[in-house]
Scaffold this motif. Sequence first.
Motif, PDB file in Angstrom:
ATOM      1  N   SER A 781      -8.470  -1.194   6.608  1.00  0.00           N
ATOM      2  CA  SER A 781      -8.261  -1.865   5.622  1.00  0.00           C
ATOM      3  C   SER A 781      -9.000  -1.211   4.509  1.00  0.00           C
ATOM      4  O   SER A 781      -8.413  -1.034   3.324  1.00  0.00           O
ATOM      5  CB  SER A 781      -8.807  -3.237   5.600  1.00  0.00           C
ATOM      6  OG  SER A 781      -8.032  -4.240   6.510  1.00  0.00           O
ATOM      7  N   ILE A 782     -10.225  -0.684   4.476  1.00  0.00           N
ATOM      8  CA  ILE A 782     -11.051   0.092   3.579  1.00  0.00           C
ATOM      9  C   ILE A 782     -10.324   1.331   3.341  1.00  0.00           C
ATOM     10  O   ILE A 782     -10.529   1.891   2.071  1.00  0.00           O
ATOM     11  CB  ILE A 782     -12.538   0.378   4.204  1.00  0.00           C
ATOM     12  CG1 ILE A 782     -13.386  -1.041   4.457  1.00  0.00           C
ATOM     13  CG2 ILE A 782     -13.353   1.331   3.330  1.00  0.00           C
ATOM     14  CD1 ILE A 782     -14.735  -1.034   5.028  1.00  0.00           C
ATOM     15  N   ARG A 783      -9.727   2.114   4.311  1.00  0.00           N
ATOM     16  CA  ARG A 783      -9.050   3.370   3.933  1.00  0.00           C
ATOM     17  C   ARG A 783      -7.561   2.818   3.198  1.00  0.00           C
ATOM     18  O   ARG A 783      -7.526   3.641   2.188  1.00  0.00           O
ATOM     19  CB  ARG A 783      -8.517   3.837   5.139  1.00  0.00           C
ATOM     20  CG  ARG A 783      -9.577   4.537   6.172  1.00  0.00           C
ATOM     21  CD  ARG A 783      -8.970   5.138   7.298  1.00  0.00           C
ATOM     22  NE  ARG A 783      -8.001   6.195   7.216  1.00  0.00           N
ATOM     23  CZ  ARG A 783      -7.215   6.800   8.085  1.00  0.00           C
ATOM     24  NH1 ARG A 783      -7.465   6.393   9.229  1.00  0.00           N
ATOM     25  NH2 ARG A 783      -6.566   7.955   7.712  1.00  0.00           N
ATOM     26  N   HIS A 784      -7.142   1.736   3.267  1.00  0.00           N
ATOM     27  CA  HIS A 784      -6.249   1.366   2.327  1.00  0.00           C
ATOM     28  C   HIS A 784      -6.662   1.139   1.244  1.00  0.00           C
ATOM     29  O   HIS A 784      -5.835   1.602   0.193  1.00  0.00           O
ATOM     30  CB  HIS A 784      -5.541   0.137   3.062  1.00  0.00           C
ATOM     31  CG  HIS A 784      -4.553  -0.780   2.175  1.00  0.00           C
ATOM     32  ND1 HIS A 784      -3.185  -0.081   2.005  1.00  0.00           N
ATOM     33  CD2 HIS A 784      -4.555  -1.634   1.389  1.00  0.00           C
ATOM     34  CE1 HIS A 784      -2.415  -0.796   1.149  1.00  0.00           C
ATOM     35  NE2 HIS A 784      -3.158  -1.699   0.709  1.00  0.00           N
ATOM     36  N   ILE A 785      -7.745   0.411   0.923  1.00  0.00           N
ATOM     37  CA  ILE A 785      -8.240   0.178  -0.677  1.00  0.00           C
ATOM     38  C   ILE A 785      -8.774   1.302  -1.304  1.00  0.00           C
ATOM     39  O   ILE A 785      -8.505   1.399  -2.596  1.00  0.00           O
ATOM     40  CB  ILE A 785      -9.118  -0.970  -0.584  1.00  0.00           C
ATOM     41  CG1 ILE A 785     -10.356  -0.494   0.177  1.00  0.00           C
ATOM     42  CG2 ILE A 785      -8.511  -2.193   0.062  1.00  0.00           C
ATOM     43  CD1 ILE A 785     -11.716  -1.407  -0.175  1.00  0.00           C
ATOM     44  N   ASN A 786      -9.084   2.352  -0.409  1.00  0.00           N
ATOM     45  CA  ASN A 786      -9.536   3.468  -1.119  1.00  0.00           C
ATOM     46  C   ASN A 786      -8.259   4.352  -1.475  1.00  0.00           C
ATOM     47  O   ASN A 786      -8.316   5.454  -2.429  1.00  0.00           O
ATOM     48  CB  ASN A 786     -10.199   4.527   0.017  1.00  0.00           C
ATOM     49  CG  ASN A 786     -11.763   3.923   0.197  1.00  0.00           C
ATOM     50  OD1 ASN A 786     -12.445   3.361  -0.648  1.00  0.00           O
ATOM     51  ND2 ASN A 786     -12.462   4.230   1.201  1.00  0.00           N
ATOM     52  N   ARG A 787      -7.215   4.198  -1.134  1.00  0.00           N
ATOM     53  CA  ARG A 787      -5.906   4.827  -1.471  1.00  0.00           C
ATOM     54  C   ARG A 787      -5.209   3.947  -2.621  1.00  0.00           C
ATOM     55  O   ARG A 787      -3.908   4.428  -2.761  1.00  0.00           O
ATOM     56  CB  ARG A 787      -5.032   5.175  -0.310  1.00  0.00           C
ATOM     57  CG  ARG A 787      -5.786   6.014   0.761  1.00  0.00           C
ATOM     58  CD  ARG A 787      -5.206   6.204   1.924  1.00  0.00           C
ATOM     59  NE  ARG A 787      -5.692   7.110   3.081  1.00  0.00           N
ATOM     60  CZ  ARG A 787      -5.288   7.461   4.248  1.00  0.00           C
ATOM     61  NH1 ARG A 787      -4.265   6.867   4.572  1.00  0.00           N
ATOM     62  NH2 ARG A 787      -5.988   8.057   4.993  1.00  0.00           N
ATOM     63  N   LEU A 788      -5.769   2.797  -2.894  1.00  0.00           N
ATOM     64  CA  LEU A 788      -4.756   2.085  -3.806  1.00  0.00           C
ATOM     65  C   LEU A 788      -4.327   2.568  -5.066  1.00  0.00           C
ATOM     66  O   LEU A 788      -5.138   3.623  -5.811  1.00  0.00           O
ATOM     67  CB  LEU A 788      -5.766   0.791  -4.144  1.00  0.00           C
ATOM     68  CG  LEU A 788      -5.908  -0.362  -3.520  1.00  0.00           C
ATOM     69  CD1 LEU A 788      -6.688  -1.545  -3.761  1.00  0.00           C
ATOM     70  CD2 LEU A 788      -4.350  -0.787  -2.924  1.00  0.00           C
ATOM     71  N   ASP A 789      -3.187   2.390  -5.493  1.00  0.00           N
ATOM     72  CA  ASP A 789      -2.673   2.904  -6.687  1.00  0.00           C
ATOM     73  C   ASP A 789      -2.968   1.843  -7.838  1.00  0.00           C
ATOM     74  O   ASP A 789      -2.376   0.790  -7.920  1.00  0.00           O
ATOM     75  CB  ASP A 789      -1.223   2.963  -6.570  1.00  0.00           C
ATOM     76  CG  ASP A 789      -0.531   3.575  -7.786  1.00  0.00           C
ATOM     77  OD1 ASP A 789      -1.085   3.408  -8.939  1.00  0.00           O
ATOM     78  OD2 ASP A 789       0.526   4.230  -7.827  1.00  0.00           O
ATOM     79  N   LEU A 790      -4.148   2.155  -8.484  1.00  0.00           N
ATOM     80  CA  LEU A 790      -4.721   1.045  -9.237  1.00  0.00           C
ATOM     81  C   LEU A 790      -3.916   0.560 -10.266  1.00  0.00           C
ATOM     82  O   LEU A 790      -3.676  -0.789 -10.605  1.00  0.00           O
ATOM     83  CB  LEU A 790      -6.063   1.539  -9.997  1.00  0.00           C
ATOM     84  CG  LEU A 790      -7.112   2.236  -8.961  1.00  0.00           C
ATOM     85  CD1 LEU A 790      -8.330   2.604  -9.816  1.00  0.00           C
ATOM     86  CD2 LEU A 790      -7.576   0.978  -7.824  1.00  0.00           C
ATOM     87  N   ALA A 791      -2.951   1.511 -11.060  1.00  0.00           N
ATOM     88  CA  ALA A 791      -2.098   1.180 -12.230  1.00  0.00           C
ATOM     89  C   ALA A 791      -1.140   0.207 -11.537  1.00  0.00           C
ATOM     90  O   ALA A 791      -0.654  -1.006 -12.117  1.00  0.00           O
ATOM     91  CB  ALA A 791      -1.545   2.414 -12.730  1.00  0.00           C
ATOM     92  N   ARG A 792      -0.644   0.589 -10.343  1.00  0.00           N
ATOM     93  CA  ARG A 792       0.457  -0.355  -9.818  1.00  0.00           C
ATOM     94  C   ARG A 792      -0.003  -1.642  -9.541  1.00  0.00           C
ATOM     95  O   ARG A 792       0.736  -2.619  -9.924  1.00  0.00           O
ATOM     96  CB  ARG A 792       0.901   0.386  -8.882  1.00  0.00           C
ATOM     97  CG  ARG A 792       2.121  -0.228  -8.127  1.00  0.00           C
ATOM     98  CD  ARG A 792       2.698   0.297  -6.704  1.00  0.00           C
ATOM     99  NE  ARG A 792       3.637  -0.446  -5.851  1.00  0.00           N
ATOM    100  CZ  ARG A 792       3.999  -0.041  -4.755  1.00  0.00           C
ATOM    101  NH1 ARG A 792       3.944   1.203  -4.137  1.00  0.00           N
ATOM    102  NH2 ARG A 792       4.992  -0.702  -4.220  1.00  0.00           N
TER     103      ARG A 792
END
Length: 799
Positions: A781-792
């Motif tokens: 989950s942490i890896r997932h949020i580190n790769r978030l497309d913030l704008a999207r």
Amino acid sequence: MNRLKRISRHRLRRKLLRDLSASKGLFLAVTAVIILGVMFFGATSIGYQNLKQSYDYSYDELRFADFTIKVKEAPVEAVEELESIEGVASVTGRVNADIALALPGAESKRVLARVITLPADNRPAVNNVNLEEGSYFEAGDSDVLLVEKSFAEHHELEPGGNVILIADGRETTFGIAGIVTSPEYIWPAKNRQEILSSAETFGVVFVTEDAAIGLTGSSSINEFAFIVEQDADRDAIIAEAKQRLRTNSTIMDVVPREDQPSNTAVSMDLEEMGEFSEVFPLLFLIVGALATYIFLTRIVHNQRPQIGLMRAIGYTRRQVLIHYLSFALTIGVTGAIVGTIAGYLLSEVVTRFYVGILGLPYTQIQIQWLPIGEGLVLGIIPCAIAGIIPAYAASRLSPAEAMRIPAPAAGRKLLLEKVFPFLTRMSSVWKIPLRNIFRNRRRSLYTIIGVTFGISLILVSAAFIDSIDYFLNLQFERIQKYDAQMVFSPTQLPPATMVSEVQAWDEVDRAEPVLQVPVRLFRGDEEYTTSAVGLPPDSDLYRLYSTAGDRVNVSDEGILLSGSLEGVLDTHVGDVIAVVSAGVKEVQFYQVAGFLQQPMGAFGFVTLEEAQVLAGGQSVISGLMLDVHPDYLDSIREKAYTVPGVASVELTSESNDKVVELMSFIRNMMWIMLGFGAALALAIVFTTVTVNILERRPEIATMRTLGQDKGRIASMITIENLLLVIVGIIPGIPLGYLLAIYLFRLFQADIMTFYLIVYPTTYLWTIALIIVILLISQIPSIRHINRLDLARVIKEQST
């Protein structure tokens, strides 16, 4: 219209598959819990049924006795009289005696052999044997014998070899005709009190009736084995048989099939397996249902706009309900089918493993349709129940309500911060996680419940492992303090003066006598057959401990009983019990002086003098416990066998090794369960933590856009999860202990007593393990949020 319905159903199926694919990590984690639960149920339940059928078939094929009556001695003609009793199908009269046996190629090695007679010209009508190797007796044989399989394997005895039986000081050489299995010794127990007998010092052999006469010098028999007709009244038959035998013999004991030592051990093992097949998988499935509920709640929460759109374009509430319930059913059906197949395959491994350990003569492996059907139902029903609530909630949403984004929970100053003002001065890395816990109480509760179940399941398995270690330590480190024990043949007991003679040996630092007398204990309507163990009042080589853990000694004030007999005889300290032995005609009465911790067996302990009274007033002993000088441990046997009447010499180290070997199966099962518990904890914690983090993607994305770096956000998430773990540990520890108490009741019996022990270090490493599981669970989950497309993410939130 029908075409539109088919299109709608097709689109919903495609949406279901897409949603499951998008949450495949969670889907697989929750499904894994169901698979584990159903697999565990299938493996143990189907294995249990296969083993039960294998035992029953073996008992039927070998005509295992429904009950046995032991007498002092009786004429052979008594068999015909007993066969005439109405309801009796078959009776076999035989000799059953314990005699010293010398092993080939090891003149200094003897064991106590149980010598049982079989007819030479035909098979016995009761308690037949299964020939594994070699040949059965032939008419006229008197110098050959059959050896029980487990004893033969341990000492590498084969047909064509020789052994020596030693009776009354006379040595007789016998050839080994064959290797056999017996329904009475599937579990080779010496007696009910020594259920974990070691093949190193005890074995079973079968001789012809003529050979028994040569060994004992008598044609009398001392045991009758009965098979009763189907639907006959066994209790009435026992009463009639006892009445007829009293006319010309003294009855020593009556042993129903369920109390026969081997059958008792096997039945106890099977019952434990049957109970575990129900209890432990149920815990998995409860947790699986909880994980399914959390998973589906998260999907419904995240898809509120989609639910509103579905309702707006014409999907009915029923269709929405069925669609979201399909998530839970997909998990349940997939987990049930995969788990059932895996459980069935594993059940064959379990069955063959058990059969291999016990050496069952016959194996029955069949497709058990009832457990298979139960496994499928057990996998699907909990998921369906867990899925109804969120699916129903989704179906009740109106289009306008569903498409309206719910306002986030407001953050506010906590009561804790008002009580402890220093909390307000903490860094935001600590303050934000603390407030987040209370901001969404339901989400926090899910994580706490997941941790609680996870740690409780790990603790249950760890408690069993600790208790087995305590069992062994109590028996071989605290109670049995002697290094070796000289066991004398029951037909050649030496005088008590033998103690001083052996005490004078250079090899022996200390020698203490012991006398075991077979007795029956009576208290009201309850009775129990065991041995009265006579010890010196100052015994230091065999120590006794009260149920409170205090050291106690035998005295003239009464009899000390093993703790398990308190319930068996329904007696208490201060009560008077009756003791009957073959050595004296009068019934002896003793006051119960206390109860003892006794892991193996259930005995009555008295002074040596009282035991000699029960033995007929003879100043004899049945064994000598020896504290051996370390330099002579390897040679003490050779010296001990120079003493007339010694049947065997038991080394405590060898007995300990054998019991450890026998207990290793239970220990290994507990390690496997601990692994299952850890896997379950990983699955439930992964599910709750992942849902927790994914639901907060918008706020995490907002924090990222405001300048919070990835490491700081990961620290906040970790701190929040650690705080929830600490809260979950508080109910998890007592819940695990209560589960252990419940499951421990399955292991308690008069023949073997386990004490629930959990060492402090176990609590520590259990807590450490759940923390490690948490840290591992949050990595994806942490890896997932580190790769978030913030704008999207922010755009999705705004629309």
